[in-house]
Write a protein that holds these residues in place. Structure first.
Motif, PDB file in Angstrom:
ATOM      1  N   ALA A  74       0.859  -1.127  -0.053  1.00  0.00           N
ATOM      2  CA  ALA A  74       0.067   0.124  -0.090  1.00  0.00           C
ATOM      3  C   ALA A  74       0.927   1.136   0.180  1.00  0.00           C
ATOM      4  O   ALA A  74       0.528   2.167  -0.748  1.00  0.00           O
ATOM      5  CB  ALA A  74      -0.899  -0.028   1.131  1.00  0.00           C
ATOM      6  N   GLU A  75       1.975   1.383   0.726  1.00  0.00           N
ATOM      7  CA  GLU A  75       3.148   2.555   0.732  1.00  0.00           C
ATOM      8  C   GLU A  75       3.524   2.605  -0.578  1.00  0.00           C
ATOM      9  O   GLU A  75       3.717   3.714  -1.263  1.00  0.00           O
ATOM     10  CB  GLU A  75       3.753   2.336   1.880  1.00  0.00           C
ATOM     11  N   ARG A  76       3.915   1.595  -1.324  1.00  0.00           N
ATOM     12  CA  ARG A  76       4.445   1.661  -2.478  1.00  0.00           C
ATOM     13  C   ARG A  76       3.504   2.206  -3.771  1.00  0.00           C
ATOM     14  O   ARG A  76       3.724   3.139  -4.385  1.00  0.00           O
ATOM     15  CB  ARG A  76       5.186   0.149  -3.034  1.00  0.00           C
ATOM     16  N   LEU A  77       2.529   1.653  -3.555  1.00  0.00           N
ATOM     17  CA  LEU A  77       1.448   2.009  -4.507  1.00  0.00           C
ATOM     18  C   LEU A  77       1.066   3.709  -4.145  1.00  0.00           C
ATOM     19  O   LEU A  77       0.898   4.217  -5.307  1.00  0.00           O
ATOM     20  CB  LEU A  77       0.031   1.266  -4.266  1.00  0.00           C
ATOM     21  N   SER A  78       1.038   4.159  -2.943  1.00  0.00           N
ATOM     22  CA  SER A  78       0.944   5.374  -2.685  1.00  0.00           C
ATOM     23  C   SER A  78       1.710   6.461  -3.300  1.00  0.00           C
ATOM     24  O   SER A  78       1.464   7.294  -3.947  1.00  0.00           O
ATOM     25  CB  SER A  78       0.455   5.573  -1.181  1.00  0.00           C
ATOM     26  N   ASP A  79       3.070   5.962  -3.175  1.00  0.00           N
ATOM     27  CA  ASP A  79       4.232   6.643  -3.636  1.00  0.00           C
ATOM     28  C   ASP A  79       4.230   6.741  -5.177  1.00  0.00           C
ATOM     29  O   ASP A  79       4.374   7.772  -5.549  1.00  0.00           O
ATOM     30  CB  ASP A  79       5.635   5.951  -3.482  1.00  0.00           C
ATOM     31  N   GLU A  80       3.738   5.767  -5.879  1.00  0.00           N
ATOM     32  CA  GLU A  80       3.737   5.648  -7.274  1.00  0.00           C
ATOM     33  C   GLU A  80       2.760   6.724  -7.954  1.00  0.00           C
ATOM     34  O   GLU A  80       2.855   7.332  -8.878  1.00  0.00           O
ATOM     35  CB  GLU A  80       3.748   4.456  -7.654  1.00  0.00           C
ATOM     36  N   LEU A  81       1.532   6.487  -7.421  1.00  0.00           N
ATOM     37  CA  LEU A  81       0.442   7.354  -7.372  1.00  0.00           C
ATOM     38  C   LEU A  81       0.633   8.725  -7.314  1.00  0.00           C
ATOM     39  O   LEU A  81      -0.076   9.516  -7.940  1.00  0.00           O
ATOM     40  CB  LEU A  81      -0.947   6.701  -7.037  1.00  0.00           C
ATOM     41  N   ALA A  82       1.220   9.106  -6.450  1.00  0.00           N
ATOM     42  CA  ALA A  82       1.703  10.279  -6.110  1.00  0.00           C
ATOM     43  C   ALA A  82       2.731  11.101  -6.846  1.00  0.00           C
ATOM     44  O   ALA A  82       2.794  12.301  -7.018  1.00  0.00           O
ATOM     45  CB  ALA A  82       2.161  10.476  -4.521  1.00  0.00           C
ATOM     46  N   THR A  83       3.585  10.168  -7.556  1.00  0.00           N
ATOM     47  CA  THR A  83       4.465  10.826  -8.548  1.00  0.00           C
ATOM     48  C   THR A  83       4.433  10.718 -10.143  1.00  0.00           C
ATOM     49  O   THR A  83       5.436  11.232 -10.782  1.00  0.00           O
ATOM     50  CB  THR A  83       5.812  10.245  -7.981  1.00  0.00           C
ATOM     51  N   CYS A  84       3.920   9.565 -10.658  1.00  0.00           N
ATOM     52  CA  CYS A  84       3.824   9.274 -11.892  1.00  0.00           C
ATOM     53  C   CYS A  84       3.095  10.479 -12.770  1.00  0.00           C
ATOM     54  O   CYS A  84       2.390  11.154 -12.453  1.00  0.00           O
ATOM     55  CB  CYS A  84       2.988   7.773 -12.058  1.00  0.00           C
ATOM     56  N   ARG A  85       3.683  10.380 -13.943  1.00  0.00           N
ATOM     57  CA  ARG A  85       3.153  11.532 -14.804  1.00  0.00           C
ATOM     58  C   ARG A  85       1.909  11.623 -15.550  1.00  0.00           C
ATOM     59  O   ARG A  85       1.205  12.373 -16.179  1.00  0.00           O
ATOM     60  CB  ARG A  85       4.460  11.889 -15.703  1.00  0.00           C
ATOM     61  N   VAL A  86       1.678  10.153 -15.722  1.00  0.00           N
ATOM     62  CA  VAL A  86       0.494   9.706 -16.719  1.00  0.00           C
ATOM     63  C   VAL A  86      -0.069   8.485 -16.012  1.00  0.00           C
ATOM     64  O   VAL A  86       0.406   7.569 -15.655  1.00  0.00           O
ATOM     65  CB  VAL A  86       0.894   9.490 -18.253  1.00  0.00           C
TER      66      VAL A  86
END
Length: 508
Positions: A74-86
């Motif tokens: 869940a933490e990794r997913l939250s990081d990726e969703l907060a930073t991805c461009r598209v």
């Protein structure tokens, strides 16, 4: 790491691939159904690398392979969703029924989107992908409102979806074209938008952006009955419980009728919910149809004047998307003694429903009631499907915007002086004829003619088709200069040209 969860010196991933995890088939040794998504992810990463200057070793995209398990996930997913461009969602029926996929969509869309340039109008960082055909499915609002032109992905992509293009060697070249165009679109959207890094959100507590269950898959089962504390003196409490939804008309056979109905509905593919009719009726009468419905009606409850009036109002509302079933146990001595009285009461209260019943469904809702549980089991599928069909017809009959009036050129030819009105002003060739009873203006040049078309046999007189209106209409071809531009026509490969949601065109 910053307070927003990202090292500013690292390159942000171009895309987040959001997809619904598909479970393995039950057979032993079955292959991994998510293999094809992983292959798409690898192909997309390779294509994006070719189109960008992403440095060696930097993350190009992100795909979750953890099957949504554990706090670290869940933490990794939250990081990726907060930073991805598209954000790249793979549309499929399973996708929009997935709560985690809806949470991913919600998390990404919490971040603001700014056009990168003054002349850019792009306001979304979402690039949808048609993984499976969606033409037979109704998209949730967040997806149907998202308009994107994917005509350049090829005709096979639009009809078959990317999954079929991957699996079938016949479509190999079509798949390669679609992946190349998809990668180009991802890069284009990333470069034309500025989406700041967002704050890390607690993923497990996020709501889903989707209405997980499609309305036509839902079935709202409502019960009109007594509970034990409000029964009349001449009615046995053996068939009732503490709640009205505990009504058990075929006792000791089976279970409470609402539970039994819900079980049958699930076998038909519905996702049912059970409610008290008293809580549902006002919404139904007002026409607020959330889903097709079943009303399980205890005729004994119609002896209560207040409930009888509620049912009368329901009957007059013509809510065809709610079917009525009337369990009436033939082995219950009290029902047998009052069968005629209660049957007449039902017929009088549901007068419109009785009159409107079609023969093919009369057996499900007829005045004789459902005397056994077997009768009820036979009637429920027909009643549930009848409600579903009526609900689908109702939603299709309610366009979001009224259609534009049909243009007419008749006035341009009726008035004299080359299309000018009787007062000398130019006539409006698109004005509808609003004359009553087919009457024409006394100054109209057609009244001065002695042609036999103006006599009593004229087809434009009051005897014409019962309304006195001329029924001829002009037809325009593709070269008509007055033809309005079709905003949904695909005139090219521009992302914003001819935008329409996947799964169907928007309202014209």
């Amino acid at each position: 790491m910053t307070d927003r969860g990202w090292d500013e010196d690292d390159a942000r991933p171009y895309f987040f691939l959001s997809y619904a995890h598909t479970p393995k088939a039950g057979a032993r040794g079955a292959s991994d159904p998510n293999h094809w998504v992983r292959q798409l992810y690898r192909d997309l990463c390779e294509a994006v690398l070719q189109l960008t200057t992403v440095p060696d070793g930097a993350a190009v995209g992100f795909m979750d392979e953890s099957m949504h398990q554990g706090e670290l996930w869940a933490e990794r997913l939250s990081d990726e969703l907060a930073t991805c461009r598209v954000f790249v969602p793979l549309y499929s029926p399973r996708y929009f029924n997935s709560v985690p996929c809806g949470q991913e969509w919600h998390a990404f869309t919490r971040r603001p989107v700014y056009p990168a340039n003054l002349d850019s109008e792009r306001t979304s960082g979402i690039v949808p992908v048609l993984w499976a055909p969606m033409s037979r499915y109704r998209l949730p609002n967040v997806a149907s409102e998202l308009q994107f032109n994917h005509a350049s992905f090829g005709p096979e992509y639009a009809t078959e979806g990317l999954y079929a293009l991957m699996k079938l060697s016949y479509f190999r070249s079509a798949y390669e074209l679609a992946v190349h165009r998809l990668a180009a679109r991802i890069v284009q959207v990333a470069e034309e938008t500025v989406i700041p890094v967002g704050r890390r959100l607690g993923f497990n507590g996020l709501p889903s952006a989707f209405n997980v269950t499609a309305p036509t898959k839902q079935l709202r089962i409502s019960v009109l009955a007594y509970h034990q504390n409000e029964l009349p003196a001449d009615r046995s409490p053996d068939y009732y419980g503490e709640r009205r939804t505990d009504w058990h008309p075929y006792r000791p056979t089976g279970s409470p009728i609402a539970q039994h109905a819900a079980r049958l509905a699930r076998q038909l593919g519905f996702q049912p919910t059970v409610h008290e009719f008293d809580d549902e009726v006002e919404s139904i009468i007002e026409g607020n149809a959330e889903a097709p419905g079943l009303l399980l009606l205890d005729r004994w409850a119609l002896r209560d004047p207040r409930r009888r009036e509620l049912v009368r109002r329901f009957d007059r509302s013509d809510a065809a998307w709610v079917s009525i079933l009337e369990p009436f146990n033939g082995d219950d001595p009290e029902c047998a003694d009052r069968a005629e009285e209660l049957g007449d009461l039902s017929d009088e209260t549901l007068r419109i429903t009785r009159r409107a019943s079609r023969p093919s469904f009369l057996g499900a809702t007829g005045p004789t009631g459902l005397h056994t549980l077997e009768d009820f089991d036979d009637a429920l599928p027909r009643a549930a499907m009848k409600a579903k069909y009526a609900f689908e017809g109702r939603t299709r009959a309610e366009p979001e915007e009224p259609p534009p009036p049909r243009p007419s050129l008749r006035d341009a030819f009726r008035h004299g002086r080359g299309g000018y009105g009787p007062d000398g002003s130019p006539g409006d060739p698109f004005e509808d004829d609003q004359g009553d009873d087919g009457a024409t203006d006394g100054n109209d040049r057609t009244d001065d003619r002695t042609d036999d078309r103006t006599n009593g046999n004229d087809r434009t007189n009051g005897n014409d088709r019962g309304n006195g209106r001329t029924t001829r209409r002009s037809r325009t071809n593709g070269n008509d200069p007055h033809r309005a531009h079709d905003p949904y026509r695909d005139d090219g490969d521009e992302p914003d040209d001819g935008m329409a949601p996947l799964g169907g065109r928007g309202p014209r």
